[in-house]
Design a protein around this motif. Structure first.
Motif, PDB file in Angstrom:
ATOM      1  N   TRP A  77      -5.583   1.800 -10.642  1.00  0.00           N
ATOM      2  CA  TRP A  77      -4.808   2.313 -11.852  1.00  0.00           C
ATOM      3  C   TRP A  77      -3.421   1.842 -11.972  1.00  0.00           C
ATOM      4  O   TRP A  77      -2.695   2.098 -13.181  1.00  0.00           O
ATOM      5  CB  TRP A  77      -5.026   3.652 -11.591  1.00  0.00           C
ATOM      6  CG  TRP A  77      -4.653   4.361 -12.968  1.00  0.00           C
ATOM      7  CD1 TRP A  77      -5.419   4.274 -13.956  1.00  0.00           C
ATOM      8  CD2 TRP A  77      -3.853   5.664 -12.928  1.00  0.00           C
ATOM      9  NE1 TRP A  77      -4.973   5.325 -14.855  1.00  0.00           N
ATOM     10  CE2 TRP A  77      -3.760   6.061 -14.243  1.00  0.00           C
ATOM     11  CE3 TRP A  77      -3.154   6.401 -12.040  1.00  0.00           C
ATOM     12  CZ2 TRP A  77      -3.012   7.143 -14.615  1.00  0.00           C
ATOM     13  CZ3 TRP A  77      -2.128   7.345 -12.338  1.00  0.00           C
ATOM     14  CH2 TRP A  77      -2.317   7.715 -13.704  1.00  0.00           C
ATOM     15  N   ARG A  78      -2.687   1.525 -10.790  1.00  0.00           N
ATOM     16  CA  ARG A  78      -1.443   1.069 -11.075  1.00  0.00           C
ATOM     17  C   ARG A  78      -0.158   1.911 -11.650  1.00  0.00           C
ATOM     18  O   ARG A  78       0.035   1.955 -12.578  1.00  0.00           O
ATOM     19  CB  ARG A  78      -1.391  -0.262 -11.760  1.00  0.00           C
ATOM     20  CG  ARG A  78      -1.901  -1.558 -11.461  1.00  0.00           C
ATOM     21  CD  ARG A  78      -0.990  -2.138 -10.439  1.00  0.00           C
ATOM     22  NE  ARG A  78      -1.583  -3.212  -9.795  1.00  0.00           N
ATOM     23  CZ  ARG A  78      -1.404  -4.601 -10.347  1.00  0.00           C
ATOM     24  NH1 ARG A  78      -0.640  -4.795 -11.158  1.00  0.00           N
ATOM     25  NH2 ARG A  78      -2.094  -5.687  -9.833  1.00  0.00           N
TER      26      ARG A  78
ATOM     27  N   ALA B 175       2.013  -6.186  -5.700  1.00  0.00           N
ATOM     28  CA  ALA B 175       1.663  -5.551  -7.192  1.00  0.00           C
ATOM     29  C   ALA B 175       2.091  -4.415  -7.416  1.00  0.00           C
ATOM     30  O   ALA B 175       2.331  -3.849  -8.371  1.00  0.00           O
ATOM     31  CB  ALA B 175       0.242  -5.801  -7.097  1.00  0.00           C
ATOM     32  N   LEU B 176       2.583  -3.564  -6.343  1.00  0.00           N
ATOM     33  CA  LEU B 176       2.881  -2.152  -6.410  1.00  0.00           C
ATOM     34  C   LEU B 176       4.349  -1.905  -6.324  1.00  0.00           C
ATOM     35  O   LEU B 176       4.848  -0.878  -6.228  1.00  0.00           O
ATOM     36  CB  LEU B 176       2.206  -1.236  -5.656  1.00  0.00           C
ATOM     37  CG  LEU B 176       0.481  -1.000  -5.769  1.00  0.00           C
ATOM     38  CD1 LEU B 176      -0.140  -0.420  -4.969  1.00  0.00           C
ATOM     39  CD2 LEU B 176       0.467  -0.453  -7.440  1.00  0.00           C
TER      40      LEU B 176
ATOM     41  N   VAL C  57       6.632   0.723  -8.173  1.00  0.00           N
ATOM     42  CA  VAL C  57       6.142   2.077  -8.199  1.00  0.00           C
ATOM     43  C   VAL C  57       7.090   3.137  -7.506  1.00  0.00           C
ATOM     44  O   VAL C  57       7.725   2.606  -6.756  1.00  0.00           O
ATOM     45  CB  VAL C  57       4.618   2.218  -7.565  1.00  0.00           C
ATOM     46  CG1 VAL C  57       4.730   2.144  -6.007  1.00  0.00           C
ATOM     47  CG2 VAL C  57       3.929   3.477  -7.912  1.00  0.00           C
TER      48      VAL C  57
ATOM     49  N   ALA D 288      -4.427   3.511  -6.780  1.00  0.00           N
ATOM     50  CA  ALA D 288      -3.027   2.880  -6.750  1.00  0.00           C
ATOM     51  C   ALA D 288      -3.319   1.420  -7.213  1.00  0.00           C
ATOM     52  O   ALA D 288      -2.723   0.953  -8.333  1.00  0.00           O
ATOM     53  CB  ALA D 288      -2.027   3.092  -5.686  1.00  0.00           C
ATOM     54  N   ARG D 289      -4.081   0.828  -6.398  1.00  0.00           N
ATOM     55  CA  ARG D 289      -4.357  -0.481  -6.561  1.00  0.00           C
ATOM     56  C   ARG D 289      -5.143  -0.584  -7.901  1.00  0.00           C
ATOM     57  O   ARG D 289      -5.141  -1.702  -8.899  1.00  0.00           O
ATOM     58  CB  ARG D 289      -5.187  -1.120  -5.424  1.00  0.00           C
ATOM     59  CG  ARG D 289      -4.499  -1.364  -4.029  1.00  0.00           C
ATOM     60  CD  ARG D 289      -5.278  -1.848  -3.022  1.00  0.00           C
ATOM     61  NE  ARG D 289      -4.788  -1.916  -1.827  1.00  0.00           N
ATOM     62  CZ  ARG D 289      -5.152  -1.273  -0.657  1.00  0.00           C
ATOM     63  NH1 ARG D 289      -6.360  -0.689  -0.833  1.00  0.00           N
ATOM     64  NH2 ARG D 289      -4.608  -1.476   0.318  1.00  0.00           N
TER      65      ARG D 289
ATOM     66  N   GLN E 155       5.240  -0.633 -14.988  1.00  0.00           N
ATOM     67  CA  GLN E 155       4.492  -1.656 -14.481  1.00  0.00           C
ATOM     68  C   GLN E 155       3.322  -1.933 -15.589  1.00  0.00           C
ATOM     69  O   GLN E 155       2.790  -1.126 -16.077  1.00  0.00           O
ATOM     70  CB  GLN E 155       3.925  -1.345 -13.064  1.00  0.00           C
ATOM     71  CG  GLN E 155       5.061  -1.161 -12.109  1.00  0.00           C
ATOM     72  CD  GLN E 155       6.039  -2.339 -11.790  1.00  0.00           C
ATOM     73  OE1 GLN E 155       5.152  -3.368 -11.567  1.00  0.00           O
ATOM     74  NE2 GLN E 155       7.211  -2.299 -12.014  1.00  0.00           N
TER      75      GLN E 155
ATOM     76  N   GLU F  77       2.743   4.539 -12.276  1.00  0.00           N
ATOM     77  CA  GLU F  77       4.319   4.262 -12.349  1.00  0.00           C
ATOM     78  C   GLU F  77       4.767   5.254 -11.121  1.00  0.00           C
ATOM     79  O   GLU F  77       5.952   4.598 -10.633  1.00  0.00           O
ATOM     80  CB  GLU F  77       4.933   4.311 -13.718  1.00  0.00           C
ATOM     81  CG  GLU F  77       4.566   3.390 -14.643  1.00  0.00           C
ATOM     82  CD  GLU F  77       4.574   3.950 -15.884  1.00  0.00           C
ATOM     83  OE1 GLU F  77       5.596   3.894 -16.761  1.00  0.00           O
ATOM     84  OE2 GLU F  77       3.676   4.872 -16.397  1.00  0.00           O
TER      85      GLU F  77
ATOM     86  N   ARG G 118      -0.146  -2.235 -16.463  1.00  0.00           N
ATOM     87  CA  ARG G 118      -1.401  -1.429 -16.167  1.00  0.00           C
ATOM     88  C   ARG G 118      -2.490  -2.655 -15.449  1.00  0.00           C
ATOM     89  O   ARG G 118      -2.639  -3.648 -16.019  1.00  0.00           O
ATOM     90  CB  ARG G 118      -2.250  -0.930 -17.362  1.00  0.00           C
ATOM     91  CG  ARG G 118      -1.961   0.681 -17.095  1.00  0.00           C
ATOM     92  CD  ARG G 118      -2.921   1.111 -18.382  1.00  0.00           C
ATOM     93  NE  ARG G 118      -2.307   2.228 -18.746  1.00  0.00           N
ATOM     94  CZ  ARG G 118      -2.964   3.208 -19.309  1.00  0.00           C
ATOM     95  NH1 ARG G 118      -4.276   3.046 -19.186  1.00  0.00           N
ATOM     96  NH2 ARG G 118      -2.660   4.435 -19.814  1.00  0.00           N
ATOM     97  N   ALA G 119      -3.188  -2.127 -14.451  1.00  0.00           N
ATOM     98  CA  ALA G 119      -4.129  -3.078 -13.824  1.00  0.00           C
ATOM     99  C   ALA G 119      -5.483  -2.988 -14.731  1.00  0.00           C
ATOM    100  O   ALA G 119      -6.126  -4.214 -14.835  1.00  0.00           O
ATOM    101  CB  ALA G 119      -4.370  -2.492 -12.474  1.00  0.00           C
TER     102      ALA G 119
END
Ligand code: ADP
Length: 919
Positions: free
Chosen positions: A837-838, A865-866, A869, A834-835, A915, A840, A917-918
């Motif tokens: 790939w970020r 940051a999430l 989601v 999650a951290r 969101q 949705e 993308r990281a």
């Protein structure tokens, strides 16, 4: 006559000369002083002679008269007895020899022929006439008296005869030879004889020799004694005795000689008979009095006994004669008893009312109880002559009464005991706690048996295999008192298998010792307590088993959901890939259908267990009956049509509002429709009606299928109830559906009813729900919302599930839907991905190894940051509790495995804006 007296001479004669001549003759020939009254006619002479005499003596001298001759004159002068009113001397013409005697017979006292007239003759004739007239009158008077006395004698005789004839008694007189010379009518009627026949008859003839001898004997007694005798005499009439009471007395003539026996006999036969009857009655009464067990005693006004019955001797040992003439007090009766009797007797005399008393009599054989009634006895004049006491010995009756009272008292004691035991029993049976039961037993045992102290100790194997220890003490001795002495009473509490499960003990019985009855009562209480205790244990273990069953069903359903999820995903992938055709496509369809069926079974199972545990919350909203029907039809139509049934709908044209959970109510109707389809041979007919009826919303599902037998009808709603296992097998049911339906309907405040005329007669299920008013504003339900606005906009989706198949199949399906997917199999990987790939959207299983889904969600939510989601829980745990927990952990949605593609799409459509993308 003295010569100084004046003799008045009524001188009658037509010739004055003759009258003068006669006056002279008389004056010269007599020493009398005369007063002459002359009359010249017969009539005048008659008037003078018939006048009252006055004080002077008178004589009529009748010389020849012109108007009437001497005979005529006399004829008019004489009275009926032939007497003239005064002496009459007739002076006849000539010598008067012929006429003279005729005149004398006609009433004249003397006569003188004119030829013989001389002073001497005339004076002597006057004197003779006076004497003769006086003699005649005397004679006449005597004759008169004689006649009167004869008439009187006849009258007396008639009167006597009338009296004796009128007498009812027989009156008679017999001469010395026994011949009747006087009889009255009664005597003659009795003998059947006339007066003539009776005269001179004897007793032999009338009564025969034997009776005559007796009668004559009495007559002889009279004659011999010369006195009156009274004797009873018996004669016979037609062979029957006739009794007489005869008074007989002698008749004596003026010389003192007895010449007859007179008798007066009164018929006393009826009297004798009455007397005999009276005597018989008296004998009867005597027999009665002698033999009645009651004592009879009659008292006079001085309270003395005038009669006592024989029974008195049995009671007192004293002969009845001893009582006569003495009062109870004089007889030495105890003072209290004498008072009691004498008061009662006196009261009966004074008031004329019967008196009733009860008393005890100290008989030689022991104390006896009596009930006495003192009754006044009235004489013919209405005065109370005696008082009769009837004394009835009620000793036995009293004893019986006492026995009955004792029995009644015992009976009352036992019924009180039973009532208290029943109460204790109810309390113990009603209790499901061992502690409480032991308390009740101890308390009640002490109270019921009146003990000072009670103790119960319990050693009972509890269902969780712990040993249940309970002790109860009931004590009414003050703490400062020494422990109660006397005997102890201890009874074991015994289980069904005979094992001892405790003991109850009592100390300090109400009377020191405990009786056998106390022991029986305590044993009974102990037995009731033992049963209650075992019941309480059984109940506890049943509750435990039920709880475990619900837990097991919930786990089972959950565990079944896990393998179902990849299958559903896989099938969805196959469908969406569109690669299968022909038999493979049919096989896939078949698998989809069976999967749907299985998912429903698992859902139902879970629902039932949740409802049983009270873990279902309804999402109530104002909905229409029509929306319920629509939803239900949507899921059931395939099953109905698949079996070729025709469906007849009867729906209300106006909205029918109810307050309910749309999904749950649709589940109810759908279940009923599915059953109708299932239990109706192919090509059947199913009717669904939904409308408002009598203030209720009514849904009916009617089929013409197999029907339900009468014995099964009441049980169709029971959990796991199935009519026929073989049918069940072929239809693939578990017997859960109707149970769930009923519970859901009842959660909605409604009821459901199953009807069937029997096997092959079809079935009818009727659901009734409370109506609600229309809603203020229309709020679309969550599920409706969920199904709308599906979006195919691709997004990044992270799938995390430790079930590799589940995760893979879900990823495949999402990929087919056009989304970008990454898959991980535990929490840490999920956080990492999650951290990095970020995504949705994160689809996160909850039961993960290591970090649970909740932990992961919380951490994800903690990372700014999430923040955007969309967190979706995808889990086998689907209860409201689970949903609440997932919401608390930060999940946006909670989907239950196996997730339907449409549900997934609906959720994804609600995702937050993409969101950045990281990577
Ligand atoms: P299942 O259908 O899974 O056996 P249900 O609780 O739904 O369980 O039904 C219980 C039983 O009631 C069924 O097994 C069936 O015998 C009977 N039943 C239910 N609905 C009908 C119907 N419409 N016609 C005949 N029998 C029915």
């Amino acid at each position: 006559m003295k010569n100084s007296d004046v003799l008045r001479v009524l001188l009658a004669g037509s010739s004055a000369g003759d009258r003068q001549w006669i006056i002279e003759l008389l004056q010269s020939g007599s020493s009398w002083r005369f007063e002459f009254l002359e009359s010249d006619t017969g009539e005048a002479a008659l008037r003078q002679a018939l006048l009252p005499a006055g004080s002077l003596e008178r004589i009529l001298l009748a010389a020849p008269l012109a108007d009437m001759d001497a005979m005529r004159l006399l004829d008019r002068l004489v009275d009926p007895q032939g007497i003239t009113p005064c002496p009459v001397v007739v002076i006849t013409p000539g010598n008067g020899r012929e006429l003279g005697p005729v005149l004398l017979r006609a009433g004249a006292q003397d006569y003188i022929g004119e030829d013989w007239l001389s002073p001497y003759v005339l004076a002597r004739a006057v004197d003779n006439a006076r004497v003769r007239w006086a003699m005649e009158r005397d004679l006449c008077a005597r004759d008169d008296a004689l006649q009167r006395s004869e008439a009187f004698a006849r009258g007396v005789q008639r009167l006597t005869q009338t009296i004796i004839d009128g007498a009812g008694a027989l009156v008679f007189a017999k001469d010395l030879e026994g011949r009747y010379f006087l009889t009255n009518r009664a005597w003659r009627d009795r003998a059947g004889l006339s007066e003539e026949q009776a005269a001179g008859i004897t007793d032999e003839v009338v009564y025969g020799p034997q009776v005559a001898r007796d009668l004559r004997y009495n007559d002889q007694q009279v004659l011999a004694s010369g006195r009156l005798i009274v004797a009873e005499e018996t004669t016979y009439r037609q062979g029957q005795p006739v009794y007489y009471l005869s008074s007989k007395f002698p008749l004596v003539d003026e010389t003192g000689r007895t010449y007859a026996v007179c008798g007066v006999s009164t018929d006393v036969t009826s009297l004798k008979q009455a007397q005999a009857a009276l005597q018989a009655r008296e004998r009867e009464l005597q027999t009665l009095a002698d033999n009645t067990p009651d004592i009879l005693a009659r008292f006079d006004r001085q309270l003395r006994h005038v009669f006592v019955s024989a029974a008195i001797e049995r009671m007192t040992g004293r002969a009845p004669q001893e009582f006569i003439g003495r009062t109870p007090r004089e007889l030495g009766m105890p003072a209290g008893l004498s008072d009691c009797w004498e008061n009662a007797v006196q009261a009966a005399f004074q008031t004329g009312q019967a008196q009733t008393v009860e008393f005890n009599y100290p008989a030689p054989a022991g104390l006896h109880h009596f009930s006495g009634r003192f009754v006044p006895e009235f004489g013919p004049q209405g005065a109370i002559e005696h008082v009769l006491g009837v004394l009835h010995d009620i000793t036995e009756q009293k004893r019986a009464e006492q026995d009955i009272n004792r029995l009644l008292e015992e009976e009352r004691h036992y019924s009180r005991l039973l009532a208290r035991m029943a109460q204790a029993s109810r309390k113990m049976h009603a209790s499901l706690s061992a502690d409480e039961i032991v308390q009740v037993l101890t308390q009640q045992a002490r109270e019921i048996l009146g003990a000072r102290r009670a103790v119960t100790r319990l050693t009972l194997e509890a269902p969780d295999e712990r040993t249940l220890q309970a002790v109860a003490v009931a004590d009414d001795t003050p703490p400062t008192d020494p422990p109660p002495g006397g005997t102890l009473l201890a009874v074991p509490l015994t289980g069904q298998g005979g094992q001892q499960i405790g003991i109850v003990q009592l100390a300090g019985g109400p009377y020191g010792e405990f009786t056998a009855e106390d022991r029986a009562v305590l044993m009974q209480l102990a037995a009731i307590a033992s049963t209650s205790l075992e019941n309480a244990c059984l109940y506890a273990s049943l509750r435990e088993a039920d709880h475990r069953k619900d837990e097991f069903l919930a786990t089972l359903a959950h565990e079944l959901r896990n393998p179902l999820a990849p299958i559903r995903n896989g099938l969805e992938i196959l469908r969406r890939s569109g690669q299968l055709t022909g038999p493979a496509a049919r096989a896939r369809d078949m698998m989809e259908r069976q999967l749907a069926h299985m998912v429903r079974l698992v859902d139902d199972l879970l629902d039932v267990s949740r409802i049983s545990r009270g873990k279902v919350d309804l999402r109530l909203a104002r909905i229409t009956l029509q929306s319920v029907v629509d939803n239900a039809l949507e899921s059931s139509r395939p099953a109905i049509e698949g079996s070729g049934h025709s469906l007849v709908l009867q729906l209300a044209t106006q909205p029918v509002w109810i307050e309910g959970d749309l999904t749950r109510l649709a589940q109810v109707v759908s279940n009923l429709l599915n059953n109708a389809a299932k239990y109706t041979p192919a090509g059947g007919r199913i009717e669904l009606s939904a409308q408002a009826e009598a203030g209720r919303a009514v849904i009916r599902v009617i089929d013409n299928g197999t029907g339900i037998s009468a014995d099964m009808l009441p049980r169709v709603f029971d959990l796991f109830a199935q009519v026929d296992r073989t049918i069940e097998h072929s239809q693939g049911g578990l017997g859960i559906g109707l149970s769930l339906v009923k519970k859901l309907v009842e959660l909605h405040g409604g009821d459901i009813r199953a009807e069937s005329a029997g096997l092959s007669q079809g079935s009818r299920f009727t659901v009734r729900l409370p109506l609600a008013g229309p809603p203020g504003h229309a709020a679309p339900s969550a599920s409706e919302n969920g199904r709308t606005g599906l979006s195919a906009v691709p997004c990044r989706v992270l799938v995390c599930d430790d079930n590799v198949d589940g995760a893979e199949s879900l990823s495949l399906m999402l990929g087919l839907l056009g989304h970008e997917v990454r898959t991980v199999h535990d929490g840490s990987q999920a956080l990492e991905a999650a951290r990095a790939w970020r995504p949705e959207v994160v689809l996160l299983d909850i039961g993960l190894p290591g970090l649970s889904g909740y932990d992961v969600a919380q951490r994800l939510r903690a990372e700014p940051a999430l923040a955007g989601v969309l967190l979706v829980a995808v889990t086998g745990w689907g209860t409201e509790d689970d949903q609440r927990r997932s919401a608390q952990a930060g999940f946006d949605y909670h989907l239950t495995k196996p997730v339907e593609a449409s549900a997934l799409e609906a959720v994804l459509a609600c995702r937050r804006p993409a969101q950045p993308r990281a990577d």
